[in-house]
Write a protein that holds these residues in place. Structure first.
Motif, PDB file in Angstrom:
ATOM      1  N   ARG A   1       0.834  -1.195   0.000  1.00  0.00           N
ATOM      2  CA  ARG A   1       0.000   0.000   0.000  1.00  0.00           C
ATOM      3  C   ARG A   1       0.871   1.249   0.000  1.00  0.00           C
ATOM      4  N   GLN A   2       0.208   2.387  -0.145  1.00  0.00           N
ATOM      5  CA  GLN A   2       0.894   3.646  -0.394  1.00  0.00           C
ATOM      6  C   GLN A   2       1.831   4.090   0.727  1.00  0.00           C
ATOM      7  N   GLU A   3       1.649   3.615   1.951  1.00  0.00           N
ATOM      8  CA  GLU A   3       2.494   4.067   3.054  1.00  0.00           C
ATOM      9  C   GLU A   3       3.751   3.228   3.243  1.00  0.00           C
TER      10      GLU A   3
ATOM     11  N   GLN B   1       3.182   7.232  -5.417  1.00  0.00           N
ATOM     12  CA  GLN B   1       3.020   7.990  -4.177  1.00  0.00           C
ATOM     13  C   GLN B   1       2.855   9.483  -4.465  1.00  0.00           C
TER      14      GLN B   1
ATOM     15  N   TYR C   1      -0.914   9.741  -6.373  1.00  0.00           N
ATOM     16  CA  TYR C   1      -2.167   9.186  -5.841  1.00  0.00           C
ATOM     17  C   TYR C   1      -2.097   9.064  -4.323  1.00  0.00           C
ATOM     18  N   GLU C   2      -3.211   9.319  -3.697  1.00  0.00           N
ATOM     19  CA  GLU C   2      -3.275   9.291  -2.235  1.00  0.00           C
ATOM     20  C   GLU C   2      -3.409   7.881  -1.679  1.00  0.00           C
ATOM     21  N   SER C   3      -4.116   7.019  -2.387  1.00  0.00           N
ATOM     22  CA  SER C   3      -4.436   5.697  -1.844  1.00  0.00           C
ATOM     23  C   SER C   3      -4.441   4.664  -2.968  1.00  0.00           C
TER      24      SER C   3
ATOM     25  N   TYR D   1       0.043  -1.193  -4.856  1.00  0.00           N
ATOM     26  CA  TYR D   1       1.036  -1.241  -5.933  1.00  0.00           C
ATOM     27  C   TYR D   1       1.567  -2.664  -6.073  1.00  0.00           C
TER      28      TYR D   1
END
Length: 198
Positions: free
Chosen positions: A62-64, A76, A79-81, A84
């Protein structure tokens, strides 16, 4: 001949590393330390096992995630959320039998209850029309292109909107959260367990 898709286990990593590095030009080679890092940070890391042998795997995050891939960083920044897909590898003898589609359906079922987008990239150099066509038939659209590093290959950055997500967000994520059932559980990553005493 039964095939099982399951979460990776630590003792699978040697087989995963060998499979990755035998995959050819469509997958970047890696080493034990980098694979170990992926094992620790990946939100989704599943393998296909047949008769006790690892015949494929897919890694996604995920993005974090703490990941310095230039393609992941591109998503990143835009897109916010999202989820990948970092890599998918299928053993040579298993290619062409639908295992890639099985993995993509499985990672979609993980992603669509958490985020609005499923993302990945495909190499444009060397050209691989089969891979580009596969992603197109799975609903991905190109959202950008970039070159990996100064001398790296050119890639197409792809995203697929997940139409189920608005329903899940409104009905569950903005209310009491996802139901507590096994198929919705998050992977227990080693990074999540640090500092947790039994």
């Amino acid at each position: 001949m039964a095939l099982a898709i399951r979460d990776v286990r630590e003792h699978d990593l040697d087989a995963v590393l060998a499979l990755n590095n035998e995959a050819g030009t469509g997958i970047l080679a890696t080493d034990r330390a980098r694979l170990r890092h992926l094992y620790e940070i990946a939100h989704y890391f599943r393998v296909a096992e047949q008769e006790g042998r690892i015949v494929g795997f897919l890694i996604a995050m995920r993005q974090e995630a703490d990941y310095n891939s230039p393609n992941f960083r591109w998503f990143q920044a835009h897109y916010e959320s999202f989820v990948y897909i970092d890599r998918i590898v299928i053993e040579q003898t298993m290619r062409g039998h639908g295992l890639g589609r099985i993995f993509y359906c499985d990672v979609q079922s993980y992603a669509e209850v958490r985020v609005p987008l499923l993302t990945c990239e495909v190499f444009l150099e060397p050209r691989n029309d089969q891979t580009v066509l596969f992603h197109g038939t799975m609903g991905f659209q190109e959202v950008g292109q970039q070159t990996m590093g100064q001398d790296g290959p050119k890639v197409s950055l792809l995203a697929r909107e997940l139409p189920s997500f608005p329903f899940v967000r409104e009905r569950y994520l903005e209310q009491d959260g996802l139901p507590d059932v096994a198929w919705l559980a998050e992977r227990q990553r080693p990074a999540d367990l640090r500092g947790v005493s039994a």
